[in-house]
Design a protein around this motif. Structure first.
Motif: not given
Lengths: 365, 365
Positions: B75-83, B85-97, B102-108
């Motif tokens: 609960a201490n964390i406001h935002a996450v950086y998710i680098p 790979p693109a094949g794994l990232r979407p599920q973690w972006v959705k979980k983080a949201a 807040h999310v800064l996700g790598e590209k693509p």
């Protein structure tokens, strides 16, 4: 000035047509050190020929003719420069060859593969030298570049070429210039500035023929259907590839990147140098990202080439060299007609792809 | 250093995965002036997370987690950086949201349009800020360029963009890097360096959606079928167009040309600047050929931008600004997810065209 090898010999040159590009060439020829003299100019009227002679400062040296045929009948003339539009040029190249005149013909070579083959065959059969008007290939810079690209240790394997050539043309140009007229220079921007993009590509790839050509989507045309903007990708059987884009619809730009596995070269004035007394190109060596990818760790050397006369002068001197060699019993240098033919066929393959909705054209050398 | 507006506030950031790119970002974050602190790192094992924390010099500041879920529950964390790979990232972006981070996700962004839309929708619906990791957009140079491109009097109408991005990868990379694995960063060079070519294009064209996309012939793949070299042309309904080429198969190169009717800008280090303390770009004004076309008559101004901290630091500061604004009651800045989504869809349209033999893809925004 670097000495050339005319050894006191003279090349008597006649010019067919009083086109603007011919004025630039007369200026260049006047600076030559290889015995080239403009001895005659023919235009569609005697007055036009006389005016051209006066304007270019060769009064008293050059004779005026009111028809191209008369000039070709002048036995004093060894060689002719034919800057007529591509739609008219082939017949005059063939006539000149039949009269035993060596020919420097403007680009693009012709509007069809058949005409390209015919006019180059006519020169070969007549034993006369043919060369097209691609000036930059005669700039010493090109020789330095060739050394670098050919140096396997430094450059590695050649991989890709990217070129762009644009110029901003006004509405009058897009309607009335010869490059806007279907039956004159009907390949438009493709035959004019696209030609130069392809000369850079073929030069970099050692004049190997491509295997496939595909025009890019988005080509634009004027009311006559002449290309005003277009581009294409070409591929080679061994995996090399090139892309270019050209158009008469944006600010003047010349950009070339020739990439190898170990280095690349880049320059921004490939056809017409920024200055006449020197020109540059960048050679960027192996490497790339530093630790943590925070900056680029790569040697970038700007090579400067000093020029004592313009590249068009060099072109005329190279042309004269070929002719003096023929006078000494050698055969015409087939390098020049060969690369003209290859470049012309690449241009025409792009045109074919454009006409057929960007279909892939299998290239036939 | 330029002051930013944290006003003493702190942004507590967690990092999901100990990827190499995260090390560069921690280095950049440590230079920030906007109150951003890395307070946690999660890896697939606790030891990996601890090693990352030690290596990046944030011991005593950042907590190590042996799983991504544990970090998201902090609960201490406001935002996450998710680098990841693109094949794994979407599920973690959705979980983080879903956890309000807040999310800064790598590209693509993702490997499919569906996943792209889903993860960006998830952030919008959760009211969290989403931003992708395109660092160069946050470099002050980009702002100067934007001013020039937007200046109609100076630049005229935007017309074309040409970009190339290459890097020389060895055989190990082409087999084992995440960008060589179909299920990880399976868009290969297209999703990695091609992404950046497309960010330049869309930036220059004001993030208008293209109308058509066609891949160039000659794309190359590794044994898994992941793109190792490819390119494409994109067109816009108003006649603008862009071409790019990218590959893991030649010497490191970054080249961009943005052409307008009156000027063009050109630079050769668009994604990663040559140096961290300054960077350059050329602005070439109207004009072109001099009298007789013998040289170029055109202003070429090299604009130099001095930098007091790296572009990745600027990216994190911009991200923090968005979050502080949200904390002040504003909505997330939709510019960032919007351009991520558009860029992702352009990348995927190129991939679709490649898969379908370079067919023309009608772009759906």
């Amino acid at each position: 000035m670097t000495e050339t090898s005319s050894s006191g010999r003279k090349l008597h040159l006649g010019i067919l047509s009083a086109a603007g590009i011919a004025k630039k060439n007369v200026r260049g020829i006047l600076k030559n050190t290889n015995g080239i003299e403009v001895v005659a100019v023919a235009a569609r009227s005697l007055d036009k020929a006389k005016a051209f002679i006066k304007e270019t400062g060769i009064e008293g040296k050059a004779k005026a003719y009111g028809s191209y045929d008369e000039l070709l009948d002048d036995a004093n003339i060894h060689a002719v420069y034919i800057p007529l539009p591509a739609g008219l040029r082939p017949q005059w190249v063939k006539k000149a060859a039949a009269k035993g005149k060596h020919v420097l013909g403007e680009k693009p070579v012709a509007l069809t593969n058949k005409e390209t083959e015919e006019l180059i065959s006519a020169c070969r059969e007549a034993g006369v030298q043919y060369m097209d008007g691609t000036m930059w290939l005669h700039n010493p810079r090109a020789h330095y570049m060739k050394e670098i690209i050919s140096n396997k240790k430094l450059f590695g394997e050649p991989k890709s070429v990217t070129t762009c050539f644009y110029m901003a043309a006004d509405e009058d140009f897009k309607k009335n210039d010869v490059r806007a007229k279907k039956d004159l220079d009907g390949l438009g921007c493709l035959g004019d500035i696209g030609w130069y993009c392809l000369t850079v590509t073929l030069f970099a790839f050692n004049y190997d023929a491509p295997s496939q050509v595909q025009a890019h989507i988005g080509a634009k045309f004027n009311d006559e259907g002449v290309p005003m903007h277009c581009g294409a990708t070409l591929t080679w059987a061994d995996g090399r590839q090139a892309m270019f884009d050209c158009g008469f619809d944006q600010n003047f730009t010349q950009l070339a990147n020739v990439g190898g596995s170990e280095s690349f070269i880049q320059w921004t004035d490939f056809c017409i140098p920024t200055k006449e007394d020197s020109c540059e190109f960048s050679v960027v060596g192996p490497g790339g990202l530093s630790d943590l990818d925070t900056r680029i760790n790569q040697d970038n050397e700007v090579k400067k080439v000093y020029l004592d006369r313009p590249q068009e002068t060099r072109m005329w001197e190279d042309f004269a060299e070929c002719i003096y060699a023929i006078q000494d019993g050698k055969k015409p240098d087939d390098h020049w007609p060969s690369i003209s033919e290859l470049t012309s066929k690449c241009v025409l393959a792009v045109a074919e792809s454009i006409e057929n909705g960007c279909k892939v054209v299998e290239f036939k050398a």
